[in-house]
Design an enzyme around this catalytic site. Structure first.
Site, PDB file in Angstrom:
ATOM      1  N   GLN A 199       0.842  -1.197   0.000  1.00 35.92           N
ATOM      2  CA  GLN A 199       0.000   0.000   0.000  1.00 35.92           C
ATOM      3  C   GLN A 199       0.882   1.253   0.000  1.00 35.92           C
ATOM      4  O   GLN A 199       1.916   1.275   0.667  1.00 35.92           O
ATOM      5  CB  GLN A 199      -0.822  -0.031   1.292  1.00 35.92           C
ATOM      6  CG  GLN A 199      -2.184   0.563   1.152  1.00 35.92           C
ATOM      7  CD  GLN A 199      -3.084   0.162   2.317  1.00 35.92           C
ATOM      8  OE1 GLN A 199      -3.010  -0.954   2.788  1.00 35.92           O
ATOM      9  NE2 GLN A 199      -3.914   1.072   2.757  1.00 35.92           N
ATOM     10  N   SER A 204       4.421  -6.279   2.706  1.00 36.36           N
ATOM     11  CA  SER A 204       3.098  -6.209   3.328  1.00 36.36           C
ATOM     12  C   SER A 204       2.043  -6.803   2.386  1.00 36.36           C
ATOM     13  O   SER A 204       2.093  -7.993   2.059  1.00 36.36           O
ATOM     14  CB  SER A 204       2.798  -4.761   3.728  1.00 36.36           C
ATOM     15  OG  SER A 204       1.599  -4.685   4.473  1.00 36.36           O
ATOM     16  N   LEU A 205       1.111  -5.996   1.895  1.00 32.47           N
ATOM     17  CA  LEU A 205       0.109  -6.476   0.935  1.00 32.47           C
ATOM     18  C   LEU A 205       0.784  -7.177  -0.248  1.00 32.47           C
ATOM     19  O   LEU A 205       0.261  -8.154  -0.800  1.00 32.47           O
ATOM     20  CB  LEU A 205      -0.712  -5.283   0.417  1.00 32.47           C
ATOM     21  CG  LEU A 205      -1.382  -5.492  -0.936  1.00 32.47           C
ATOM     22  CD1 LEU A 205      -2.605  -6.346  -0.781  1.00 32.47           C
ATOM     23  CD2 LEU A 205      -1.686  -4.188  -1.612  1.00 32.47           C
ATOM     24  N   ARG A 209      -8.760  -9.221   3.769  1.00 33.04           N
ATOM     25  CA  ARG A 209      -7.750  -8.540   4.600  1.00 33.04           C
ATOM     26  C   ARG A 209      -8.022  -7.039   4.659  1.00 33.04           C
ATOM     27  O   ARG A 209      -8.003  -6.424   5.723  1.00 33.04           O
ATOM     28  CB  ARG A 209      -6.368  -8.806   3.993  1.00 33.04           C
ATOM     29  CG  ARG A 209      -5.187  -8.158   4.724  1.00 33.04           C
ATOM     30  CD  ARG A 209      -3.911  -8.490   3.943  1.00 33.04           C
ATOM     31  NE  ARG A 209      -2.692  -8.127   4.636  1.00 33.04           N
ATOM     32  CZ  ARG A 209      -2.000  -7.014   4.421  1.00 33.04           C
ATOM     33  NH1 ARG A 209      -2.454  -6.127   3.544  1.00 33.04           N
ATOM     34  NH2 ARG A 209      -0.871  -6.780   5.063  1.00 33.04           N
ATOM     35  N   HIS A 239       0.402  -3.153  10.797  1.00 32.12           N
ATOM     36  CA  HIS A 239       1.485  -3.968  11.383  1.00 32.12           C
ATOM     37  C   HIS A 239       1.780  -3.584  12.831  1.00 32.12           C
ATOM     38  O   HIS A 239       2.928  -3.587  13.260  1.00 32.12           O
ATOM     39  CB  HIS A 239       2.747  -3.905  10.510  1.00 32.12           C
ATOM     40  CG  HIS A 239       2.515  -4.442   9.140  1.00 32.12           C
ATOM     41  ND1 HIS A 239       2.375  -5.787   8.867  1.00 32.12           N
ATOM     42  CD2 HIS A 239       2.313  -3.810   7.957  1.00 32.12           C
ATOM     43  CE1 HIS A 239       2.117  -5.953   7.585  1.00 32.12           C
ATOM     44  NE2 HIS A 239       2.068  -4.777   7.003  1.00 32.12           N
ATOM     45  N   GLN A 293       1.523 -11.954   9.934  1.00 29.46           N
ATOM     46  CA  GLN A 293       2.017 -10.724   9.282  1.00 29.46           C
ATOM     47  C   GLN A 293       1.162  -9.505   9.615  1.00 29.46           C
ATOM     48  O   GLN A 293       1.662  -8.388   9.688  1.00 29.46           O
ATOM     49  CB  GLN A 293       2.049 -10.949   7.765  1.00 29.46           C
ATOM     50  CG  GLN A 293       2.711  -9.842   6.969  1.00 29.46           C
ATOM     51  CD  GLN A 293       1.881  -9.419   5.763  1.00 29.46           C
ATOM     52  OE1 GLN A 293       0.720  -9.068   5.888  1.00 29.46           O
ATOM     53  NE2 GLN A 293       2.500  -9.445   4.598  1.00 29.46           N
TER      54      GLN A 293
END
Length: 291
Positions: free
Chosen positions: A10, A89-90, A114, A199, A248
């Site tokens: 992102q 991440s994503l 998610r 996170h 994660q």
């Protein structure tokens, strides 16, 4: 020569993303239309014609970046032959889909689950993030620990490259942390315009919803190892990959460690698949720190 393909998270989104592929290739048009059908709305219209603001909502951004990243990997055709993959991440979902662990449909459905779970967290537990430039990782951890001891919530969330760490937490904690980071010697402590405290422990309520979606999804053996955010290590076993994806959500992204391990394991050429070149810049800095 080791070929590594990396996928952004992102923040890489921009208005018009993916339109060139849609206009140029029949398969890309089909892929975007399939995505519109799966999501139940025309995300391609928002990607091609929306404003930057339209694209910053977590539940829009994440599917948009995922779709674009997978399309870029597919556009490489025979040139997409990775020895290893990783995503920030994503981007880990894009990496798993491009390397065959997830089908496109399952990958997109997981990203939607998610993003929706995270969006709810952002609304019920507002938080934010800040980039800390040129301060030692240990010092950042120490300042976060001190604020947590005072009842605030803030953690190092993205360890992006030596000298670039993003912290994440409640708005109050980030406001308190930034001046402390500067006083401790950070060149800059920049609050980021993000939708939530990604996170960090503030994302924990989203885990159950994500776990249910992951448990219901088929994970296969992919074409190469994926270096996962939670430990920076290569994984090929579907059950391990599932567990790491769930963890994660509220754990730090160990990007520096992932890239260092990929280099140690023979990666010589890195190709970024997706909008922007953020990861390419981080990888350059990580390589430089190894010289």
């Amino acid at each position: 020569m080791g070929r590594a393909f990396v996928f952004p998270g992102q923040g890489a989104q921009f208005p018009g993303m993916g339109k060139d592929l849609y206009d140029q290739f029949d398969w890309a048009e089909k892929l975007f239309e399939q995505a519109n059908e799966i999501l139940g709305f025309r995300i391609s219209d928002i990607m091609f014609n929306g404003t930057q603001e339209d694209l910053t909502r977590t539940d829009i951004t994440q599917p948009a970046v995922f779709i674009h990243s997978v399309a870029v990997a597919l556009s490489l055709g025979e040139d997409f032959r990775p020895d290893m993959v990783a995503g920030h991440s994503l981007g880990e979902y894009s990496a798993l889909t491009a390397s065959g662990v997830l089908s496109f449909e399952d990958g997109l459905k997981l990203v939607r689950a998610r993003a929706n779970a995270m969006q709810k967290c952002c609304e019920s537990n507002p938080g934010t993030m800040a980039a800390i430039i040129s301060l030692d990782d240990e010092k950042i951890q120490e300042i976060c620990d001190g604020l947590n001891a005072r009842g605030l919530t803030v953690v190092p969330a993205n360890l992006n490259s030596p000298g670039q760490v993003v912290i994440s937490g409640s708005r109050e904690a980030i406001e308190a942390a930034c001046p402390l980071m500067t006083e401790a010697g950070a060149k800059r402590a920049l609050p980021l315009s993000v939708g939530g405290a990604f996170h960090s422990p503030l994302m924990t309520p989203a885990k159950d919803e994500l776990q249910a979606a992951i448990d219901a999804t088929e994970f296969r053996h992919g074409m190469c190892p994926v270096y996962q955010n939670v430990d920076g290590m290569p994984h090929t076993e579907p059950d391990e990959i599932r567990r790491n994806l769930i963890t994660q959500l509220n754990s730090p992204v160990l990007w520096t460690k992932s890239v260092m391990n990929m280099i140690a394991d023979g990666a010589e050429e890195f190709t970024e698949c997706g909008p922007g070149t953020v990861l390419t810049g981080l990888i350059k800095r990580i390589r430089k720190s190894l010289e």
